[in-house]
Write a protein that holds these residues in place. Sequence first.
Motif, PDB file in Angstrom:
ATOM      1  N   GLY A   1       1.495  -1.902   5.231  1.00 58.85           N
ATOM      2  CA  GLY A   1       0.178  -1.947   5.772  1.00 58.85           C
ATOM      3  C   GLY A   1      -0.987  -2.501   4.682  1.00 58.85           C
ATOM      4  O   GLY A   1      -0.553  -2.556   3.595  1.00 58.85           O
ATOM      5  N   GLN A   2      -2.090  -2.997   5.434  1.00 54.10           N
ATOM      6  CA  GLN A   2      -3.026  -3.615   4.435  1.00 54.10           C
ATOM      7  C   GLN A   2      -3.670  -2.140   3.583  1.00 54.10           C
ATOM      8  O   GLN A   2      -4.445  -1.526   4.412  1.00 54.10           O
ATOM      9  CB  GLN A   2      -4.008  -4.036   5.037  1.00 54.10           C
ATOM     10  N   ALA A   3      -3.687  -2.299   2.456  1.00 53.44           N
ATOM     11  CA  ALA A   3      -4.218  -1.341   1.614  1.00 53.44           C
ATOM     12  C   ALA A   3      -5.854  -1.815   1.356  1.00 53.44           C
ATOM     13  O   ALA A   3      -6.294  -3.011   1.181  1.00 53.44           O
ATOM     14  CB  ALA A   3      -3.702  -1.259   0.122  1.00 53.44           C
ATOM     15  N   ALA A   4      -6.548  -0.870   0.882  1.00 54.39           N
ATOM     16  CA  ALA A   4      -8.119  -0.929   0.644  1.00 54.39           C
ATOM     17  C   ALA A   4      -8.392  -0.177  -1.003  1.00 54.39           C
ATOM     18  O   ALA A   4      -7.800   0.776  -0.992  1.00 54.39           O
ATOM     19  CB  ALA A   4      -8.825  -0.548   1.686  1.00 54.39           C
ATOM     20  N   ASN A   5      -9.146  -0.901  -1.549  1.00 55.85           N
ATOM     21  CA  ASN A   5      -9.341  -0.110  -2.787  1.00 55.85           C
ATOM     22  C   ASN A   5     -10.065   1.232  -2.692  1.00 55.85           C
ATOM     23  O   ASN A   5     -10.868   1.415  -1.553  1.00 55.85           O
ATOM     24  CB  ASN A   5     -10.554  -1.002  -3.390  1.00 55.85           C
ATOM     25  N   GLY A   6      -9.316   2.244  -3.364  1.00 59.54           N
ATOM     26  CA  GLY A   6      -9.732   3.696  -3.074  1.00 59.54           C
ATOM     27  C   GLY A   6      -8.852   4.547  -2.228  1.00 59.54           C
ATOM     28  O   GLY A   6      -9.150   5.865  -2.113  1.00 59.54           O
ATOM     29  N   ASP A   7      -8.191   3.832  -1.448  1.00 61.93           N
ATOM     30  CA  ASP A   7      -7.428   4.540  -0.615  1.00 61.93           C
ATOM     31  C   ASP A   7      -6.362   5.502  -1.153  1.00 61.93           C
ATOM     32  O   ASP A   7      -5.772   5.212  -2.501  1.00 61.93           O
ATOM     33  CB  ASP A   7      -6.285   3.594   0.534  1.00 61.93           C
ATOM     34  N   ILE A   8      -6.235   6.684  -0.476  1.00 63.25           N
ATOM     35  CA  ILE A   8      -5.544   7.745  -1.299  1.00 63.25           C
ATOM     36  C   ILE A   8      -4.300   8.292  -0.438  1.00 63.25           C
ATOM     37  O   ILE A   8      -4.426   8.417   0.580  1.00 63.25           O
ATOM     38  CB  ILE A   8      -6.127   8.907  -2.027  1.00 63.25           C
ATOM     39  N   ILE A   9      -3.119   8.399  -0.840  1.00 65.35           N
ATOM     40  CA  ILE A   9      -1.933   9.137  -0.104  1.00 65.35           C
ATOM     41  C   ILE A   9      -1.502  10.053  -1.258  1.00 65.35           C
ATOM     42  O   ILE A   9      -0.854   9.546  -2.154  1.00 65.35           O
ATOM     43  CB  ILE A   9      -0.934   8.062   0.257  1.00 65.35           C
TER      44      ILE A   9
END
Length: 408
Positions: A273-281
Amino acid sequence: MRVSSVTMYEQSISSMNRQQNDFLKVSQQIASGRRVVNPSDDPQAASRAVGVDQARAVTQQFADARVSARNSLAQTESVLNSISDAITSAKTLMVQASSDTLSDADRESVASELRGVYETVIGQANATDGNGRHLFGGYQDSTEPFVRKTENNETFIDYVGDGNTREQRIDASRLMKVNENGESIFNSVPSGAGYVAEADAGNSGSVTFSGPQVIDNEDNEYGDSFRVTFTSETEYTLESGGEGSWSEVTTGKSYAAEGSVIEAGGLRLELKGQAANGDIIEFAPADKMNINLFESFEKALAVLENPAQNDSDKAALRNTLNTVMREFDNSLDNVLTKRASVGARLNELDVVDSVGGNRMLNYEQTLSDLVDLDYAEAIGDYSLRQVGLQASQKAFADMKGMSLFNYL
């Protein structure tokens, strides 16, 4: 030697009284059914009988304690069975809600049913026994152990009981737990529960995950926690650690929206999927992630009751449902483990009951041998004493009627 009439009279009275006393003693034995009516009848047997009777009374007290313990454990087992059924129903609803064919209205319907299951679990968590004591409050069993609280506009279930477990002595050498505290049931996972992944609630991208799966048990030995932090749409940093202390493992790793695989510590996590700056998993051992069953319900209800309006909402929905399903699996395993433990204790009670029953029979037999009456022997003795008393009375009557004046 001259024998006077007075001497003969006194000896006859004494003999008759002795015969009457022996006859009365046998009569008392037959009436009471006991050979030892008074301690003086057999001091040694009477002394031993007191000790045996006391041991029998203690054994009976333990038997009564086992009845109480059995009732408590049976109620606990019944409630745990209901809770496991509720978690299974919740897991089924999660699978249903994961279908891409459902509309927002359909998911709201699933959420409504899930909330009913949630309220059932809360009710079972606050269940009481026959004496009005709450089963899962530990020693704090006079009030409900799970209460609903609200902080910062967020509602959650708080455990106000303690971590103790009530115990009862069921035998001289056995102290048994007769219930479980709520902390160990609703806020715990079994050992070896595996790993759980969870996306941060503030993610703005549409990255979804699958896994984690264990691919190397040797690398996975230490059970590290890992965090994937996206620094752009195409790069991420992998960190290990946890609880606010993270250290970089790799940085500037490439990410493709079509799908990327992250392997670390013997684990494999698939992202898409499309990531965004700052996303965390984050992915970590289950006991280092959320272990609160009620929080799992709250997370699932939060995403099901809110419409999924864009790709980010849909990704949050899918990720949350995947996480919650794993958490439900872990909670179910934990409840089943506790239920198995309760069942083992119920089986142990059966064994101890059998041993205690045999012990009671031994005490009864020993006590009977010491003080109980042999009726066949007693009846024969009774008849003999009766004949002896009658003969003594006849001899006394004949002797009293003898006088020299009858021959003058």
